[in-house]
Scaffold this motif. Structure first.
Motif, short mmCIF file in Angstrom:
data_model
loop_
_atom_site.label_atom_id
_atom_site.label_comp_id
_atom_site.label_asym_id
_atom_site.label_seq_id
_atom_site.Cartn_x
_atom_site.Cartn_y
_atom_site.Cartn_z
N ALA A 1 0.86 -1.19 0.00
CA ALA A 1 0.00 0.00 0.00
C ALA A 1 0.89 1.24 0.00
CB ALA A 1 -0.90 0.01 1.23
N LYS A 2 0.65 2.12 -0.92
CA LYS A 2 1.42 3.36 -1.04
C LYS A 2 0.50 4.52 -0.66
CE LYS A 2 4.33 5.96 -4.31
NZ LYS A 2 4.80 6.02 -5.71
N LEU A 3 0.78 5.16 0.46
CA LEU A 3 -0.12 6.18 1.02
C LEU A 3 0.08 7.52 0.32
CD1 LEU A 3 -2.37 6.37 3.11
CD2 LEU A 3 -0.68 7.17 4.76
N ASN A 4 -0.23 7.53 -0.98
CA ASN A 4 -0.21 8.78 -1.74
C ASN A 4 -1.56 9.46 -1.61
OD1 ASN A 4 -1.83 7.17 -3.33
ND2 ASN A 4 -0.30 6.91 -4.95
N ASN A 5 -1.76 10.55 -2.33
CA ASN A 5 -3.01 11.29 -2.22
C ASN A 5 -4.22 10.44 -2.61
OD1 ASN A 5 -1.71 13.60 -1.35
ND2 ASN A 5 -1.51 14.46 -3.41
N GLY A 6 -4.05 9.60 -3.64
CA GLY A 6 -5.16 8.78 -4.10
C GLY A 6 -5.64 7.80 -3.04
N LEU A 7 -4.71 7.07 -2.41
CA LEU A 7 -5.10 6.10 -1.39
C LEU A 7 -5.58 6.82 -0.13
CD1 LEU A 7 -5.42 3.19 -0.51
CD2 LEU A 7 -3.03 3.21 0.25
N HIS A 8 -4.91 7.93 0.22
CA HIS A 8 -5.31 8.68 1.41
C HIS A 8 -6.74 9.19 1.26
CE1 HIS A 8 -5.31 12.13 4.30
NE2 HIS A 8 -4.73 11.19 5.05
N ASP A 9 -7.08 9.72 0.10
CA ASP A 9 -8.44 10.22 -0.14
C ASP A 9 -9.45 9.07 -0.10
OD1 ASP A 9 -7.46 12.77 -0.37
OD2 ASP A 9 -7.49 12.80 -2.57
N PHE A 10 -9.07 7.94 -0.69
CA PHE A 10 -9.97 6.78 -0.69
C PHE A 10 -10.24 6.31 0.74
CE2 PHE A 10 -10.74 2.25 -0.51
CZ PHE A 10 -11.75 2.08 -1.45
N VAL A 11 -9.19 6.17 1.53
CA VAL A 11 -9.34 5.70 2.91
C VAL A 11 -10.21 6.65 3.72
CG1 VAL A 11 -8.06 5.34 5.06
CG2 VAL A 11 -7.22 4.33 2.94
N ASN A 12 -10.06 7.95 3.50
CA ASN A 12 -10.86 8.91 4.24
C ASN A 12 -12.31 8.95 3.76
OD1 ASN A 12 -9.06 9.95 6.16
ND2 ASN A 12 -8.11 11.29 4.65
N SER A 13 -12.58 8.42 2.58
CA SER A 13 -13.95 8.45 2.05
C SER A 13 -14.79 7.27 2.51
CB SER A 13 -13.90 8.47 0.51
OG SER A 13 -13.48 7.21 0.00
N ILE A 14 -14.17 6.26 3.11
CA ILE A 14 -14.91 5.07 3.54
C ILE A 14 -15.08 5.10 5.06
CG2 ILE A 14 -14.09 3.70 1.59
CD1 ILE A 14 -12.05 2.41 3.45
N GLU A 15 -16.01 4.29 5.55
CA GLU A 15 -16.29 4.26 6.99
C GLU A 15 -15.30 3.40 7.76
OE1 GLU A 15 -20.33 3.16 7.66
OE2 GLU A 15 -21.16 4.90 6.60
N GLN A 16 -14.60 2.52 7.07
CA GLN A 16 -13.68 1.63 7.77
C GLN A 16 -12.47 2.38 8.31
OE1 GLN A 16 -12.78 -1.70 5.17
NE2 GLN A 16 -14.57 -2.80 5.86
N HIS A 17 -11.90 1.81 9.35
CA HIS A 17 -10.71 2.38 9.99
C HIS A 17 -9.46 1.85 9.29
CE1 HIS A 17 -13.26 3.81 13.26
NE2 HIS A 17 -13.85 2.63 13.22
N ALA A 18 -8.41 2.66 9.29
CA ALA A 18 -7.15 2.28 8.63
C ALA A 18 -6.02 2.21 9.64
CB ALA A 18 -6.81 3.29 7.54
N LEU A 19 -5.20 1.21 9.46
CA LEU A 19 -4.03 0.98 10.29
C LEU A 19 -2.90 0.62 9.34
CD1 LEU A 19 -3.27 0.62 13.38
CD2 LEU A 19 -3.83 -1.79 13.07
N MET A 20 -1.76 1.29 9.45
CA MET A 20 -0.69 1.06 8.48
C MET A 20 0.66 0.89 9.17
SD MET A 20 0.36 3.26 5.09
CE MET A 20 1.59 2.63 3.93
N ALA A 21 1.43 -0.07 8.68
CA ALA A 21 2.80 -0.29 9.15
C ALA A 21 3.76 0.14 8.06
CB ALA A 21 3.02 -1.76 9.50
N LYS A 22 4.48 1.22 8.29
CA LYS A 22 5.41 1.75 7.29
C LYS A 22 6.62 0.83 7.13
CE LYS A 22 8.26 4.94 8.55
NZ LYS A 22 9.54 4.23 8.34
N ALA A 23 6.93 0.49 5.88
CA ALA A 23 8.18 -0.23 5.59
C ALA A 23 9.28 0.77 5.25
CB ALA A 23 7.97 -1.20 4.44
N PHE A 24 8.94 1.74 4.38
CA PHE A 24 9.89 2.80 4.00
C PHE A 24 9.09 3.97 3.42
CE2 PHE A 24 9.46 -0.10 0.41
CZ PHE A 24 9.20 0.74 -0.65
N LYS A 25 9.76 5.06 3.19
CA LYS A 25 9.15 6.21 2.54
C LYS A 25 9.85 6.46 1.20
CE LYS A 25 7.26 8.93 6.37
NZ LYS A 25 7.24 10.27 7.02
N LEU A 26 9.05 6.67 0.16
CA LEU A 26 9.58 6.95 -1.17
C LEU A 26 9.04 8.31 -1.59
CD1 LEU A 26 11.36 5.59 -3.30
CD2 LEU A 26 9.29 4.69 -4.36
N PHE A 27 9.95 9.30 -1.76
CA PHE A 27 9.55 10.68 -2.03
C PHE A 27 8.56 11.16 -0.96
CE2 PHE A 27 10.47 8.86 -6.28
CZ PHE A 27 11.62 9.60 -6.55
#
Length: 284
Positions: free
Chosen positions: A99-125
């Motif tokens: 999962a790449k937490l760019n604007n597209g995924l961030h907006d999608f996650v915020n648009s749904i009722e489900q909760h999000a939990l993420m474990a960062k492996a690394f950051k790219l840009f």
């Protein structure tokens, strides 16, 4: 004289190569950073390795839990949103890898009722990449673990989280993305054993799933032996269209302490991996 020039040129090339290698490994170490977890999808802040939340909503619905597992391929393909939307509509728990937490995924996650939990492996840009859980209820506690790929040095992450169930128990969920380029399997074995130690003292149901990168029999054997030792059963599929390398499936779901009702391996072109799903009945 000519021999000296050759030796000098070789020395310069060697020094340049070493300098570039040091620069590369230093950069990757910086991009990997420390293992961090994101608990709040609105703020998308990554905090320490572990976190706790006080939450009472149950993950299951009337004793039934629908699970989906999918490597989302950093959302590189145009119709990932349609596929993920379908999974969100029919599953209380979705385990994503890459999962790449760019604007597209961030907006999608915020648009749904489900909760999000993420474990960062690394950051790219400055964009976090790792495994992510989407769930009907928040996790009461969660920790992230990382292991570095031996050659490319980028990290892979695993997320260990607990969710409350309607029978009063706690479901332990491991979302793992197995490291890929470890041919001697020392780091792969270390990564798998580390998350399995989290299962030893847990008394309730368990889900252990993700993209394990089991493209060799030796890799698959490590998973199978540990699963057997911890009394985990693998989900199988009547029609199995899971992504395979060298004839072996990469994505798996293991479980214990629940009854499997139904399972599916889903055809999809929205990623280089196909989703897998399972429906469980919670024991009372």
């Amino acid at each position: 004289m000519k021999k000296r020039r050759i030796i000098k040129g070789f020395a310069i090339i060697t020094a340049l190569f070493v300098a570039l290698a040091v620069l590369y490994f230093s950069l990757i170490k910086y991009l990997n950073g420390e293992p961090q977890i994101m608990l709040n999808k609105q703020q998308a802040q990554f905090i320490e390795q572990c976190g706790e939340q006080h939450y009472q909503q149950y993950l299951d619905s009337n004793g039934v839990l629908n699970l989906a597992v999918w490597n989302i391929f950093k959302q590189k393909r145009s119709h990932w949103q349609q596929e993920l939307s379908k999974l969100v509509q029919s599953h209380q728990l979705i385990l994503l890898q890459e999962a790449k937490l760019n604007n597209g995924l961030h907006d999608f996650v915020n648009s749904i009722e489900q909760h999000a939990l993420m474990a960062k492996a690394f950051k790219l840009f400055n964009t976090p990449v790792g495994v992510m859980n989407l769930s009907q209820s928040r996790a009461t506690q969660a920790c992230v673990y990382t292991e570095v790929e031996p050659y490319i040095r980028f990290a892979k992450s695993s997320l260990v989280a607990e969710y409350p169930l309607s029978n009063g128990q706690s479901l332990l969920v491991v979302n793992l993305h197995g490291i890929n380029f470890d041919f001697k399997l020392h780091r792969f074995d270390k990564q798998i054993n580390l998350v399995f130690t989290q299962l030893e003292h847990h008394q309730g149901p368990v889900i252990f799933a993700g993209d394990f990168n089991t493209w060799s029999l030796d890799r698959l054997s490590i998973i199978q032996q540990l699963a057997k030792r911890h009394h985990l059963v693998e989900v199988s599929y009547d029609v199995d269209v899971r992504t395979r390398i060298f004839g072996l499936p990469l994505d798996h779901i293991y479980y214990r302490g629940m009854n499997l009702i139904q399972s599916k391996s889903v055809n999809s072109s929205a990623s280089d991996h196909t989703p897998i799903t399972a429906k469980f009945k919670i024991e009372r």
